[in-house]
Design an enzyme around this catalytic site. Structure first.
Site, PDB file in Angstrom:
ATOM      1  N   ARG A   1      36.495  31.530  33.077  1.00 50.12           N
ATOM      2  CA  ARG A   1      35.410  31.670  34.053  1.00 50.12           C
ATOM      3  C   ARG A   1      34.209  32.418  33.476  1.00 50.12           C
ATOM      4  NH1 ARG A   1      39.971  33.439  36.799  1.00 50.12           N
ATOM      5  NH2 ARG A   1      40.843  31.983  38.327  1.00 50.12           N
ATOM      6  N   ILE A   2      34.470  33.554  32.837  1.00 45.02           N
ATOM      7  CA  ILE A   2      33.353  34.345  32.316  1.00 45.02           C
ATOM      8  C   ILE A   2      32.692  33.620  31.151  1.00 45.02           C
ATOM      9  CG2 ILE A   2      32.686  36.528  31.248  1.00 45.02           C
ATOM     10  CD1 ILE A   2      34.918  37.876  32.832  1.00 45.02           C
TER      11      ILE A   2
ATOM     12  N   CYS B   1      38.199  36.233  25.619  1.00 46.15           N
ATOM     13  CA  CYS B   1      39.599  35.812  25.616  1.00 46.15           C
ATOM     14  C   CYS B   1      40.491  36.983  26.012  1.00 46.15           C
ATOM     15  CB  CYS B   1      39.998  35.273  24.244  1.00 46.15           C
ATOM     16  SG  CYS B   1      39.599  36.358  22.869  1.00 46.15           S
ATOM     17  N   PRO B   2      41.686  36.702  26.515  1.00 44.78           N
ATOM     18  CA  PRO B   2      42.596  37.784  26.895  1.00 44.78           C
ATOM     19  C   PRO B   2      43.175  38.473  25.663  1.00 44.78           C
ATOM     20  CG  PRO B   2      43.673  35.665  27.126  1.00 44.78           C
ATOM     21  CD  PRO B   2      42.244  35.361  26.784  1.00 44.78           C
TER      22      PRO B   2
ATOM     23  N   SER C   1      35.219  41.945  26.636  1.00 50.21           N
ATOM     24  CA  SER C   1      36.538  41.477  27.067  1.00 50.21           C
ATOM     25  C   SER C   1      37.582  42.587  26.953  1.00 50.21           C
ATOM     26  CB  SER C   1      36.930  40.241  26.249  1.00 50.21           C
ATOM     27  OG  SER C   1      38.111  39.671  26.744  1.00 50.21           O
TER      28      SER C   1
ATOM     29  N   ASP D   1      31.152  46.671  25.123  1.00 47.98           N
ATOM     30  CA  ASP D   1      31.367  47.393  26.379  1.00 47.98           C
ATOM     31  C   ASP D   1      32.797  47.891  26.478  1.00 47.98           C
ATOM     32  OD1 ASP D   1      30.418  48.279  29.011  1.00 47.98           O
ATOM     33  OD2 ASP D   1      31.800  46.779  29.823  1.00 47.98           O
TER      34      ASP D   1
ATOM     35  N   GLU E   1      40.146  54.057  25.343  1.00 47.11           N
ATOM     36  CA  GLU E   1      39.127  54.431  26.315  1.00 47.11           C
ATOM     37  C   GLU E   1      39.620  55.583  27.191  1.00 47.11           C
ATOM     38  OE1 GLU E   1      37.237  49.920  26.720  1.00 47.11           O
ATOM     39  OE2 GLU E   1      38.399  50.757  28.379  1.00 47.11           O
TER      40      GLU E   1
ATOM     41  N   HIS F   1      32.301  50.672  29.228  1.00 47.54           N
ATOM     42  CA  HIS F   1      33.151  49.769  30.016  1.00 47.54           C
ATOM     43  C   HIS F   1      32.639  49.656  31.455  1.00 47.54           C
ATOM     44  CE1 HIS F   1      37.500  48.057  30.241  1.00 47.54           C
ATOM     45  NE2 HIS F   1      36.680  47.373  31.029  1.00 47.54           N
TER      46      HIS F   1
END
Length: 312
Positions: free
Chosen positions: A160-161, A202-203, A230, A255, A260, A279
């Site tokens: 989708r993105i 991608c995941p 991602s 991002d 994190e 992020h």
């Protein structure tokens, strides 16, 4: 009839105070924590029938200590912080929120790309510092300014993105190409070699971890830009820092990072032409409002016996 017990483990990033928990509180007896240290998860969730988490991890060992738990709602799309197999084995339903941030993340991709190519923030800062007032000319620029029309945008992932970013790229007059899992290594290599901008969508899986590494970075054009909104571990970060400093690519904008918050001495902080945002691509008010709504509706659907957005 009493309401079920629901605990939000880390609600602050979703709702730092500008949204309302009231629709969720109408469905369950809610205890909402801004943040939950790992060592306090079991204590806080001990009696919870429903848990909501964004980035607080729920491992198999943790789940084994939560006997009342029936439902986990992820306040995000990615759910790699949950051992979904262990949850399934214990009869715990896990649901995510799959589409709330598509437009916002795609928008951020172009915010990053335009900063890399147009350097708006950099030049606005020089004006505030008084340089324009002191200038002998009506105009100045410190960096080359790059037009997007005619450039090739390579998207790693066509979900989708990725598709939404492609639409925005075409609106700027860019040529768009994709590398997908089905296309394999040859397609990926072609996209890396021939794209002026490479954006990751991608995941994170075992197959995509460190997808962008020293070898793949050598395929990029010296004038290419790399963007990642991602998952941080898609990139070997020391390798990217070395490639940027060696001039193997023109710049990068990220991002997300592998850890994190990142360590204070992260190698990309000082890398040449590297932009990093904290992020926040997902965090527009509109996207967070959608996220809150869908997360609440996920709980409602579960409680009525017809769960939606189930990932396990």
């Amino acid at each position: 009839m009493s309401l079920p017990s629901l605990v939000v483990l880390d609600g602050y990033t979703l709702n730092p105070g500008d949204l309302s928990w009231a629709p969720l509180e109408a469905l369950a007896a809610c205890t909402i924590h801004d943040r939950t240290p790992t060592e306090e998860i079991v204590t806080r969730g001990a009696k919870a029938e429903l848990l909501l988490t964004n980035k607080t991890p729920l491992s198999a060992a943790t789940l084994a200590q939560l006997p009342a738990l029936r439902y986990i709602g992820v306040l995000a799309t990615g759910y790699n912080i949950i051992d979904v197999a262990a949850a399934r084995a214990r009869g715990v339903t896990v649901c995510n929120v799959p589409t709330y941030g598509t437009r916002s993340v795609a928008q951020h991709v172009f915010a990053l790309l335009l900063e890399l190519t147009q350097h708006v923030g950099l030049h606005a800062a020089t004006v505030r510092e008084g340089r324009w007032a002191r200038s002998a000319d009506f105009s100045y620029w410190d960096t080359p300014l790059i037009e997007l029309e005619g450039l090739t945008l390579g998207l790693i992932g066509a979900g989708r993105i990725g598709q939404t970013v492609a639409d925005l790229g075409r609106a700027f007059g860019m040529r768009v190409q994709f590398a997908t899992r089905a296309g394999g290594a040859a397609e990926l290599a072609h996209v890396l070699r021939t794209s002026d901008v490479v954006s990751l969508h991608c995941p994170l899986t075992d197959a995509t971890r460190n997808l962008i590494n020293a070898d793949s970075l050598r395929l990029l054009k010296p004038g290419a830009f790399l963007i990642n909104t991602s998952r941080g571990p898609l990139i070997d970060e020391p390798a990217l820092a070395a490639a940027l400093n060696a001039g193997q690519l023109a710049g990068a904008a990220l991002d997300v990072l592998a850890t994190e918050p990142p360590p204070a001495a992260h190698p990309l902080y000082t890398a040449r032409n590297c932009l990093i945002t904290p992020h926040l691509a997902w965090a527009t008010t509109a996207a967070r409002t959608r996220l809150m709504h869908v997360a609440t509706e996920n709980v409602r659907a579960f409680l009525t016996g017809a769960p939606v957005n189930v990932v396990n």
